[in-house]
Write a protein that holds these residues in place. Structure first.
Motif, PDB file in Angstrom:
ATOM      1  N   ALA A   1       5.389   2.048  -6.329  1.00  0.00           N
ATOM      2  CA  ALA A   1       4.327   2.648  -5.513  1.00  0.00           C
ATOM      3  C   ALA A   1       4.398   2.233  -4.049  1.00  0.00           C
ATOM      4  CB  ALA A   1       2.966   2.282  -6.096  1.00  0.00           C
ATOM      5  N   LEU A   2       5.311   1.301  -3.729  1.00  0.00           N
ATOM      6  CA  LEU A   2       5.414   0.869  -2.334  1.00  0.00           C
ATOM      7  C   LEU A   2       6.167   1.914  -1.514  1.00  0.00           C
ATOM      8  CD1 LEU A   2       6.180  -2.885  -3.008  1.00  0.00           C
ATOM      9  CD2 LEU A   2       4.053  -1.926  -2.105  1.00  0.00           C
ATOM     10  N   ASP A   3       5.909   1.919  -0.214  1.00  0.00           N
ATOM     11  CA  ASP A   3       6.451   2.962   0.659  1.00  0.00           C
ATOM     12  C   ASP A   3       7.899   2.663   1.056  1.00  0.00           C
ATOM     13  OD1 ASP A   3       6.720   5.073   2.353  1.00  0.00           O
ATOM     14  OD2 ASP A   3       5.515   4.201   3.962  1.00  0.00           O
ATOM     15  N   ALA A   4       8.807   2.732   0.067  1.00  0.00           N
ATOM     16  CA  ALA A   4      10.239   2.558   0.333  1.00  0.00           C
ATOM     17  C   ALA A   4      10.976   3.631  -0.448  1.00  0.00           C
ATOM     18  CB  ALA A   4      10.690   1.175  -0.125  1.00  0.00           C
ATOM     19  N   ASN A   5      12.228   3.910  -0.049  1.00  0.00           N
ATOM     20  CA  ASN A   5      13.007   4.866  -0.833  1.00  0.00           C
ATOM     21  C   ASN A   5      13.572   4.208  -2.076  1.00  0.00           C
ATOM     22  OD1 ASN A   5      13.473   5.485   2.288  1.00  0.00           O
ATOM     23  ND2 ASN A   5      13.262   7.375   1.118  1.00  0.00           N
ATOM     24  N   LYS A   6      13.881   2.919  -1.938  1.00  0.00           N
ATOM     25  CA  LYS A   6      14.486   2.196  -3.051  1.00  0.00           C
ATOM     26  C   LYS A   6      13.957   0.771  -3.037  1.00  0.00           C
ATOM     27  CE  LYS A   6      19.118   1.756  -2.985  1.00  0.00           C
ATOM     28  NZ  LYS A   6      20.512   1.959  -3.253  1.00  0.00           N
ATOM     29  N   VAL A   7      13.746   0.217  -4.248  1.00  0.00           N
ATOM     30  CA  VAL A   7      13.374  -1.194  -4.346  1.00  0.00           C
ATOM     31  C   VAL A   7      14.448  -1.901  -5.157  1.00  0.00           C
ATOM     32  CG1 VAL A   7      11.673  -2.859  -5.191  1.00  0.00           C
ATOM     33  CG2 VAL A   7      10.901  -0.664  -4.247  1.00  0.00           C
ATOM     34  N   ILE A   8      14.984  -2.992  -4.638  1.00  0.00           N
ATOM     35  CA  ILE A   8      15.959  -3.779  -5.392  1.00  0.00           C
ATOM     36  C   ILE A   8      15.300  -5.120  -5.696  1.00  0.00           C
ATOM     37  CG2 ILE A   8      18.216  -4.898  -5.333  1.00  0.00           C
ATOM     38  CD1 ILE A   8      19.178  -2.625  -3.571  1.00  0.00           C
TER      39      ILE A   8
END
Ligand code: FAD
Ligand code: AMP
Lengths: 315, 246
Positions: free
Chosen positions: A51-58
């Motif tokens: 739900a965070l405003d990023a395209n990808k979370v690693i």
């Protein structure tokens, strides 16, 4: 080319400084027409990360207790794979330890404690001389590391739909091991507080702190103090703000019975609004204040508490 | 135990901040310089206490021109055994860290102590950068430090908690308030400092990764709005409706 934000997502809620770094990263990504990747660690549930405003979370799972060397390997590795041009941290306890390490590892220039986005010439502003001046910094390398001073830019993130990937590289062993953790004090931690109520020698003695604490409670504020107050043992050391204590940047700083010595101001001059209560009209702190009351602390405090209670009852 | 303490030379805490050359340089006119408080009160004094308790040496290292020597002598007067000055005007935090790394890499220091930050650059950069360049574990913002059995144990105050951490030596620790009490140099220390070794080392070749292009002073504060003490309660209303901070 991409923008990477490193943030600590441990705990139950996303801290404001993480939202600030995401805002900062999002703006850089928009300007460069590129994507934003959030690098994090620990056990936050995937739906919260998505739900965070990023395209990808690693996310590096099983790394909740990672030390700065391991986090450096994590960020540097992801930055390499993603072709990061910008690597953004918060200038908080974790960011201060990891951002410079990442910069040194990648031979990338770093702006520590940035307070602005890059301007038209690509320069970024930061505080120097303990907030008594600012400097515009040029980063000369292709990869740029920035740690963003908390409370410097407004939060403007949308809710996102990021893809979440688990990091499966090797971070090596943790050399710095946490043996124990205990809570330093009750209430709101000072560096995170939006409102701070602070007392100096003009409070006259530790027995007079009751009303100051009550006002802090009504304002959802943390408590702080000047250095002599901590040195005399009236208040715990972690409350000491200033040049040699904690530097804070709350929205509101209320200084009661504090003269406003330059070393004290150095730790609080980043506050958005400063209130000074002092019985000496000549106290130097009034020059740095937005609002002032000339009066005796013990007489003014009850009036403020009463008004704060009334305001709380009305909203 | 071989201890290296990073000592920086900074304007006195009460110095008036002004700039010259079109706001590109700090105006040192009439400014007195001191050992950065975090380096002196905390890192250096704790290093000396550890040496006094366990034996060993305390060496200070400073990256800077000849103007830094009186500051270095002050650190020697407080009790350091010897000092190193790397002869260059550092361009950024990485320059400092890279210069110190080039000197320290093959000297076998067990413990390297830095301050939490300088009070002029306020970067908090040099400690962690040096740790990375020397591939050392790094304990940041320590408020207490002990060494025993080849391990460093430290307390740190982070996010409102107190954490106890441990790591093997060699290690790098950045020091904050609480670690030690200030030591005022005595006459004997000041005399002895004059003849203690101060080695001047030429600078290594280091790329400039960043540069400060210009400085500015914050805009003057608006005049303070005074509220009569009898009406103190109205302050709360103003903070709510006018300043919008509560
Ligand atoms: C290298 C160095 C570093 C330092 N670092 C710090 C630091 O990090 N933080 C810090 O705080 N200080 C620091 N100091 C100390 C600093 O110079 C001042 O001495 C200190 O801030 C003064 O604390 P104070 O305002 O509480 O006390 P005072 O200066 O004694 O001021 C007390 C104030 O209370 C007012 N007062 C008295 N009675 C009342 C009353 N009844 N009601 C209302 N007001 C009243 C007085 O008018 C006065 O203005 C440092 C000093 C040095 C040399
Ligand atoms: N020119 C320098 N020479 C030696 N040590 C330094 C120098 N600059 C910074 N340091 C050390 O690095 C710490 C952090 O500095 P900074 O990254 O500038 O905040 C300081 O407290 C010193 O211990």
């Amino acid at each position: 080319m991409s923008v990477i934000v490193f943030a600590d997502t441990r705990g139950n809620k996303v801290p404001k400084n993480t939202l600030e770094t995401l805002t900062y990263g999002r703006k850089l990504a928009a300007k460069g027409n590129t994507s934003l990747t959030l690098v994090t660690f620990g056990d936050a549930p995937p739906e919260r990360l998505a739900a965070l405003d990023a395209n990808k979370v690693i996310v590096a799972r099983n790394a909740s207790d990672a030390d700065s060397q391991q986090l450096t390997r994590l960020v540097a590795d992801v930055a390499g794979k993603e072709g990061a041009q910008w690597i953004i941290f918060s200038h908080d306890d974790t960011g201060k330890a990891v951002a410079p390490r990442v910069a040194a590892r990648l031979k990338a220039g770093e702006v520590a404690g940035a307070i602005t986005l890059p301007n038209d010439q690509g320069l970024i502003k930061r505080n120097v001389f303990s907030g008594k001046a600012q400097a515009w910094v040029e980063v000369k390398t292709a990869v740029k590391v920035v740690s963003l001073l908390p409370n410097s830019i407004p939060v403007e993130t949308a809710s996102g739909s990021a893809t979440v990937e688990e990091y499966n590289g090797d971070l090596g062993p943790a050399k710095v091991v946490v043996k124990s953790t205990h809570h330093a004090g009750e209430g709101i931690p000072l560096p995170e507080a939006e409102v701070v109520v602070s007392g100096g020698r003009g409070m006259k003695g530790p027995e007079n702190w009751g009303p100051l604490e009550e006002l802090a409670k009504e304002l959802h504020a943390a408590t702080a103090c000047s250095r002599p107050v901590a040195d005399m043992g009236w208040r715990p050391h972690h409350e000491h703000v200033g040049q040699t204590g904690v530097a804070i940047r709350p929205n509101l700083y209320i200084a009661i019975g504090i003269s406003g010595a330059i070393q004290h101001l150095a730790g609080v001059n980043g506050s958005k609004v400063i209130v000074v209560i002092n019985n000496d009209p000549e106290a130097p702190f009034f020059k740095a204040a937005d609002y002032g009351i000339i009066g005796d602390a013990q007489q003014v405090l009850p009036k403020l508490i009463e008004a704060a209670k009334k305001l709380n009852a009305e909203r | 135990m071989k201890i290296l303490v990073l000592v920086s030379h900074v304007p006195d805490t009460t110095a008036r901040i002004a700039f010259t050359n079109d706001h590109t340089a700090f105006d040192t006119n009439g400014i007195s310089f001191i050992v950065n408080p975090y380096d002196e009160w905390y890192a250096l004094v704790r290093g000396l206490e550890l040496k006094e308790a366990q034996g060993g040496t305390v060496t200070t290292i400073t990256v800077g021109g000849p103007v830094t020597e009186p500051t270095i002598r002050k650190a020697l007067a407080i009790g350091a055994d010897d000092a190193v000055r790397i002869d260059t005007e550092p361009r950024d935090g990485h320059d400092v860290a890279a210069q110190v790394a080039a000197f320290a890499k093959d000297k076998g220091y067990d413990l390297i102590l830095a301050g939490k930050e300088t009070i002029d650059h306020n970067g908090s950069q040099v400690g962690p950068m040096l740790a990375e360049l020397l591939d050392l574990p790094f304990i940041s913002l320590a408020t207490k430090l002990d060494v025993a059995g080849g391990k460093a144990t430290a307390e740190r105050e982070v996010r409102g908690d107190v954490e106890v951490v441990e790591c093997p030596l060699p290690a790098l620790v950045s020091c904050a308030k609480g670690m030690a009490e200030q030591r005022i140099p005595n006459m004997r220390g000041i005399m002895a400092a004059r003849t203690k070794p101060l080695q001047v080392v030429p600078a290594a070749a280091v790329d400039a990764l960043s540069a400060t292009v210009r400085f500015e002073l914050p805009p003057p504060k608006q005049a303070v709005k005074m509220i009569p003490a009898d009406d103190a309660g109205t302050l709360i209303g103003l903070l709510h409706t006018e300043a919008k901070v509560i």
